[in-house]
Design a protein around this motif. Sequence first.
Motif, PDB file in Angstrom:
ATOM      1  N   TYR A   1      -0.004   8.430  14.475  1.00 46.72           N
ATOM      2  CA  TYR A   1      -0.607   7.452  13.567  1.00 46.72           C
ATOM      3  C   TYR A   1      -0.491   7.940  12.122  1.00 46.72           C
ATOM      4  O   TYR A   1      -0.651   9.124  11.840  1.00 46.72           O
ATOM      5  N   VAL A   2      -0.239   6.976  11.187  1.00 45.66           N
ATOM      6  CA  VAL A   2      -0.090   7.337   9.778  1.00 45.66           C
ATOM      7  C   VAL A   2      -1.102   6.602   8.892  1.00 45.66           C
ATOM      8  O   VAL A   2      -1.813   7.214   8.105  1.00 45.66           O
ATOM      9  N   ALA A   3      -1.194   5.268   8.994  1.00 46.85           N
ATOM     10  CA  ALA A   3      -2.066   4.509   8.092  1.00 46.85           C
ATOM     11  C   ALA A   3      -2.353   3.134   8.692  1.00 46.85           C
ATOM     12  O   ALA A   3      -1.696   2.697   9.648  1.00 46.85           O
ATOM     13  N   ARG A   4      -3.329   2.436   8.099  1.00 46.29           N
ATOM     14  CA  ARG A   4      -3.665   1.076   8.520  1.00 46.29           C
ATOM     15  C   ARG A   4      -4.156   0.274   7.327  1.00 46.29           C
ATOM     16  O   ARG A   4      -4.645   0.820   6.337  1.00 46.29           O
ATOM     17  N   GLY A   5      -4.029  -1.043   7.418  1.00 48.04           N
ATOM     18  CA  GLY A   5      -4.525  -1.942   6.387  1.00 48.04           C
ATOM     19  C   GLY A   5      -5.446  -2.969   7.001  1.00 48.04           C
ATOM     20  O   GLY A   5      -5.271  -3.364   8.161  1.00 48.04           O
TER      21      GLY A   5
ATOM     22  N   GLN B   1      -6.243  -0.803  15.874  1.00 50.87           N
ATOM     23  CA  GLN B   1      -6.518  -0.089  14.634  1.00 50.87           C
ATOM     24  C   GLN B   1      -7.649   0.928  14.804  1.00 50.87           C
ATOM     25  O   GLN B   1      -7.648   1.972  14.155  1.00 50.87           O
TER      26      GLN B   1
ATOM     27  N   GLN C   1       4.635  11.161  -1.911  1.00 52.96           N
ATOM     28  CA  GLN C   1       3.380  10.870  -1.208  1.00 52.96           C
ATOM     29  C   GLN C   1       3.515  11.030   0.318  1.00 52.96           C
ATOM     30  O   GLN C   1       2.551  10.832   1.051  1.00 52.96           O
TER      31      GLN C   1
ATOM     32  N   ASP D   1       0.811  -1.225   0.000  1.00 57.28           N
ATOM     33  CA  ASP D   1       0.000   0.000   0.000  1.00 57.28           C
ATOM     34  C   ASP D   1       0.843   1.274   0.000  1.00 57.28           C
ATOM     35  O   ASP D   1       0.566   2.226   0.741  1.00 57.28           O
TER      36      ASP D   1
ATOM     37  N   TRP E   1       8.284   5.448   2.565  1.00 60.70           N
ATOM     38  CA  TRP E   1       7.338   5.705   1.475  1.00 60.70           C
ATOM     39  C   TRP E   1       7.966   5.205   0.179  1.00 60.70           C
ATOM     40  O   TRP E   1       9.099   5.551  -0.163  1.00 60.70           O
TER      41      TRP E   1
ATOM     42  N   THR F   1       3.309  12.282   3.760  1.00 63.58           N
ATOM     43  CA  THR F   1       2.466  13.288   4.431  1.00 63.58           C
ATOM     44  C   THR F   1       2.967  13.625   5.826  1.00 63.58           C
ATOM     45  O   THR F   1       2.296  14.349   6.562  1.00 63.58           O
ATOM     46  N   THR F   2       4.147  13.106   6.190  1.00 69.30           N
ATOM     47  CA  THR F   2       4.627  13.248   7.567  1.00 69.30           C
ATOM     48  C   THR F   2       5.827  14.177   7.700  1.00 69.30           C
ATOM     49  O   THR F   2       6.357  14.333   8.805  1.00 69.30           O
TER      50      THR F   2
ATOM     51  N   PRO G   1      -5.992   5.930  15.456  1.00 66.81           N
ATOM     52  CA  PRO G   1      -6.287   7.145  14.681  1.00 66.81           C
ATOM     53  C   PRO G   1      -6.945   8.247  15.501  1.00 66.81           C
ATOM     54  O   PRO G   1      -6.940   9.409  15.085  1.00 66.81           O
TER      55      PRO G   1
END
Length: 480
Positions: free
Chosen positions: A92-96, A78, A47, A21, A42, A49-50, A82
């Motif tokens: 926190y940045v992202a999750r799947g 999860q 891309q 991802d 990344w 964003t941090t 956020p």
Amino acid sequence: MADDTTQEPAGHKLSAGQQIDGFLLGERLHQGGMASLWQVHWADPSQDTTGGMSLLMKVPRIKGGEDPATIVGFEVEQMIMPRLSGPHVPRYVARGDFIRQPYIVMEHLPGETLKARFDKAPLHVDEVTEIGTRVAQALHALHNQHVVHLDIKPSNIMFRPSGEAVLVDFGLSRHDQLPDLLEEEFSLPMGTGPYMSPEQVQFVRNDPRSDLFALGVLMYHLATGERPFGQPSSVSGLRKRLYTDPVPPRTLVPTLPRWFQEVVLRCLEVDPAQRYQSAAQLALDLQNPDQVALTGRAEKRKTASSFTTLGRWFKAMGAEPQHNGTATEQLDKSPIIMVAVGVKSSTPELDNKLRATVRRILQIEPGARLACVSVMKINRVGMDKLTDEQGNSLHVTQLVAIKHWARPLQQGLGMNDQRLTFHVLEAPDTASALVEFATRNQVDHIVMGARGNSAMRRYLGSVSAQVVAEAECSVTVVRA
């Protein structure tokens, strides 16, 4: 032989160089029983964003079929991460999701966890106090975000280079505003044996004072080198903390001060109502040990008798767990109120109005702590006169004055010493000193007096106006 390689649900192994991802897997930093930690970047730097922040990917460890506890705990984390912010949690940045690949990408914190410090225990009480203060401040920030951690232990605590404690691993946590999947799906106590509170053993998961119990265990262990309740591995072993006392810390390390034993044993009370009622109240005592009100806890040298323990056992056998509302409700009942007392700048009329306002607040906040604060102004440069003409300490004189100011309140409300503290701050800027004290001690409400307006005060700005402008909490300004 067991395969210790982290797998996707479909069984595919993860490896360095793999892209998930938009994140590129680097080195695997840790392989635990519940999850693996990978350094990630990344794949497309545009891309990001941090702002170039170092990143960590947490992947649940699923092997030989899906472990329900692992899956549910990871789902909980999860959901919660956020919603968290501030310096006391990883960003926190992202999750799947579990359909493709479950993961959480977050800020990668440098350094080791607190677990490394336990190898050197027992530590000096000053170091233990500093650690306890920072963790208590982190817990208060977490509880204010509607979360009870419920797994406070050395490996779940880190420190930023700037000093703030950071809490990690929210797989067992409880959020007031989210479904409690663990409570809904499992009927066993959730936590880590040595640190679980008595109410957790009884399946209560919504009390922030559970985290204060765990912090008490941490401070006890750091100061003595021993765990207060051992390392139980069964439910019956966990239940012993419902009716047995820990060995008093000063019995193991006689050089520990009495105030420290008072604080730790108060954290370890079986009944949450007998503990500190908020992490901020605990941090306030740890930062002001001379203000800790000593009780029989401070003098204890041995555990309860066999007869007393047997009586507690019978009581614990039939005891029903007490559900005390949400974390937010508990914090709302346990604020820290700060009153700024102007020893030299006030008038009898203003003093009376100020006391009347504080009295009304305390009457509707019976669980509040009151901190009476006064500022002794000193020069920015040069020597200050520290005694009066009779040789008396000006600091002590001011301390006596604010105690005298508070006496009618203390007597009228029947406040015990555990609810009332006194502080004389030495600073060149009164307003800045008050704001800094309120911020450091996580004060919920400042009450202060303001004298009448004058041309000079309007031109230069008043202390009360500066406090109102800069304080992070509510401020009530009283005029005569």
